[in-house]
Design a protein around this motif. Structure first.
Motif, PDB file in Angstrom:
ATOM      1  N   ASN A 101       0.491  -1.285   0.011  1.00 37.90           N
ATOM      2  CA  ASN A 101       0.201  -0.048   0.438  1.00 37.90           C
ATOM      3  C   ASN A 101       0.865   0.901   0.102  1.00 37.90           C
ATOM      4  OD1 ASN A 101      -2.133  -1.792   0.180  1.00 37.90           O
ATOM      5  ND2 ASN A 101      -2.860  -1.164   2.597  1.00 37.90           N
ATOM      6  N   LEU A 102       2.037   1.443   1.241  1.00 36.67           N
ATOM      7  CA  LEU A 102       2.847   2.530   1.054  1.00 36.67           C
ATOM      8  C   LEU A 102       3.470   2.755  -0.043  1.00 36.67           C
ATOM      9  CD1 LEU A 102       3.816   2.272   4.374  1.00 36.67           C
ATOM     10  CD2 LEU A 102       2.702   3.704   3.833  1.00 36.67           C
TER      11      LEU A 102
ATOM     12  N   LYS B 196       2.581   2.447  -3.515  1.00 35.42           N
ATOM     13  CA  LYS B 196       1.863   3.009  -4.427  1.00 35.42           C
ATOM     14  C   LYS B 196       1.534   4.546  -4.152  1.00 35.42           C
ATOM     15  CE  LYS B 196      -1.799  -0.846  -4.635  1.00 35.42           C
ATOM     16  NZ  LYS B 196      -2.778  -0.955  -3.921  1.00 35.42           N
ATOM     17  N   THR B 197       2.070   5.003  -2.839  1.00 32.55           N
ATOM     18  CA  THR B 197       1.946   5.699  -2.681  1.00 32.55           C
ATOM     19  C   THR B 197       3.933   6.897  -2.340  1.00 32.55           C
ATOM     20  OG1 THR B 197       2.720   5.917   0.006  1.00 32.55           O
ATOM     21  CG2 THR B 197      -0.143   5.770  -1.341  1.00 32.55           C
TER      22      THR B 197
ATOM     23  N   ALA C  35       0.242  11.734   1.897  1.00 30.99           N
ATOM     24  CA  ALA C  35      -0.485  10.257   1.894  1.00 30.99           C
ATOM     25  C   ALA C  35       0.367   9.196   2.251  1.00 30.99           C
ATOM     26  CB  ALA C  35       0.321  10.376   0.259  1.00 30.99           C
ATOM     27  N   PRO C  36       1.912   8.365   2.461  1.00 30.79           N
ATOM     28  CA  PRO C  36       2.157   7.586   2.950  1.00 30.79           C
ATOM     29  C   PRO C  36       1.949   7.545   4.672  1.00 30.79           C
ATOM     30  CG  PRO C  36       4.079   9.045   1.188  1.00 30.79           C
ATOM     31  CD  PRO C  36       3.056   9.528   1.658  1.00 30.79           C
TER      32      PRO C  36
ATOM     33  N   LYS D  90      -0.773   9.087   6.106  1.00 32.57           N
ATOM     34  CA  LYS D  90      -2.188   8.694   5.703  1.00 32.57           C
ATOM     35  C   LYS D  90      -2.417   7.597   5.560  1.00 32.57           C
ATOM     36  CE  LYS D  90      -4.427  12.896   3.854  1.00 32.57           C
ATOM     37  NZ  LYS D  90      -5.462  13.662   2.906  1.00 32.57           N
ATOM     38  N   GLU D  91      -1.830   6.906   4.359  1.00 37.98           N
ATOM     39  CA  GLU D  91      -1.633   5.601   4.610  1.00 37.98           C
ATOM     40  C   GLU D  91      -2.378   4.887   5.439  1.00 37.98           C
ATOM     41  OE1 GLU D  91      -3.320   1.957   2.459  1.00 37.98           O
ATOM     42  OE2 GLU D  91      -2.913   4.203   1.481  1.00 37.98           O
TER      43      GLU D  91
ATOM     44  N   LYS E 250      -4.138   5.342   8.446  1.00 42.12           N
ATOM     45  CA  LYS E 250      -5.262   3.951   8.131  1.00 42.12           C
ATOM     46  C   LYS E 250      -5.449   2.693   8.721  1.00 42.12           C
ATOM     47  CE  LYS E 250      -6.739   2.899   4.246  1.00 42.12           C
ATOM     48  NZ  LYS E 250      -7.432   3.852   2.349  1.00 42.12           N
ATOM     49  N   PHE E 251      -4.355   2.245   7.599  1.00 42.38           N
ATOM     50  CA  PHE E 251      -3.760   0.752   8.193  1.00 42.38           C
ATOM     51  C   PHE E 251      -3.583   0.638   9.263  1.00 42.38           C
ATOM     52  CE2 PHE E 251      -0.965  -2.099   8.370  1.00 42.38           C
ATOM     53  CZ  PHE E 251      -1.524  -3.583   7.778  1.00 42.38           C
TER      54      PHE E 251
ATOM     55  N   SER F  47      -5.330  15.967   0.633  1.00 43.39           N
ATOM     56  CA  SER F  47      -4.018  15.787  -0.292  1.00 43.39           C
ATOM     57  C   SER F  47      -3.099  17.599  -0.856  1.00 43.39           C
ATOM     58  CB  SER F  47      -4.327  14.726  -0.819  1.00 43.39           C
ATOM     59  OG  SER F  47      -5.414  15.378  -1.963  1.00 43.39           O
TER      60      SER F  47
END
Length: 170
Positions: free
Chosen positions: A42-43, A45-46, A88-89, A91-92, A95-96, A128
C-alpha cells in the motif's frame, strides 16, 4: 565490533534518511508478516517505504539529528520514509494501523523538525497535495473572475435593454 553487514545497513539507511522528505518512527508490535507485506504494498503506491531496522542502526543513520530522536528509539521500531508526498504515505500508515487495530507512530522528522505523535496525526489530517493546489488555484483565479463579471455586467445590461426594446416594438 561493526560487521560489514551493519556498515552496509547504516549506509543504506543514511541514504534513505537524506532522500526522504518525511521520516516516521512507528511501533509495529503485534503485526503479522502478511500484514506488514500488505502495508508495504500500500505504501509503495504512495511512494513511501516501510522498513524494520535496529534502533542503534537508525541512530547512526540519523547522524546529527540522532539526539532529538534518541528517546523515541525504544522497543521495536520500524521506519516509514516518504519520498514524493509528505502526507499521503503517513495517511496510508495511520489508516492501516486503525483498520488493523495494532501499531502506532512514535515520532517523525520533517526536514530538521521533530514531530510528536499528535503532530503526525494533525499532518495526516491535512488534505492531499492535489486538493491544496486546486484550492490555491481557485483562490488565485477568484479576483480575475470577479473582474471579468464586473466588466461584463454593463455589456449584459445593454444587450438586455436592446432585447427589451426589440420585443416591445414587435
Amino acid at each position: 565490533m561493526a560487521t560489514q553487514k551493519k556498515i552496509d545497513a547504516v549506509t543504506h539507511l543514511t541514504e534513505k534518511v537524506q532522500k526522504a522528505k518525511v521520516m516516521v518512527l512507528a511501533d509495529y508490535r503485534g503485526l503479522k508478516h502478511k500484514q506488514l507485506e500488505e502495508l508495504r504494498r500500500n505504501l509503495k503506491k504512495t511512494d513511501g517505504e516501510f522498513m524494520v531496522a535496529k534502533n542503534r542502526l537508525i541512530l547512526r543513520a540519523l547522524g546529527d539529528k540522532a539526539e532529538s530522536m534518541k528517546d523515541k528509539l525504544t522497543d521495536t521500531t520500524a521506519v516509514l520514509f516518504a519520498y514524493a508526498d509528505e502526507v499521503a504515505p503517513l495517511k496510508e500508515l495511520l489508516k492501516f494501523f486503525k483498520t488493523v487495530g495494532l501499531g502506532k507512530t512514535k515520532a517523525g522528522l520533517l526536514g530538521a523538525q521533530v514531530l510528536s505523535d499528535e503532530a503526525l496525526s494533525r499532518l495526516a489530517s491535512l488534505p492531499s497535495r492535489d486538493v491544496l493546489l486546486g484550492n490555491l488555484v481557485r483562490q488565485l483565479n477568484a479576483p480575475i473572475q470577479g473582474l471579468h463579471y464586473a466588466l461584463q455586467w454593463n455589456m449584459n445590461k445593454l444587450v438586455w435593454a436592446l432585447d427589451a426594446v426589440k420585443t416591445k416594438k414587435s
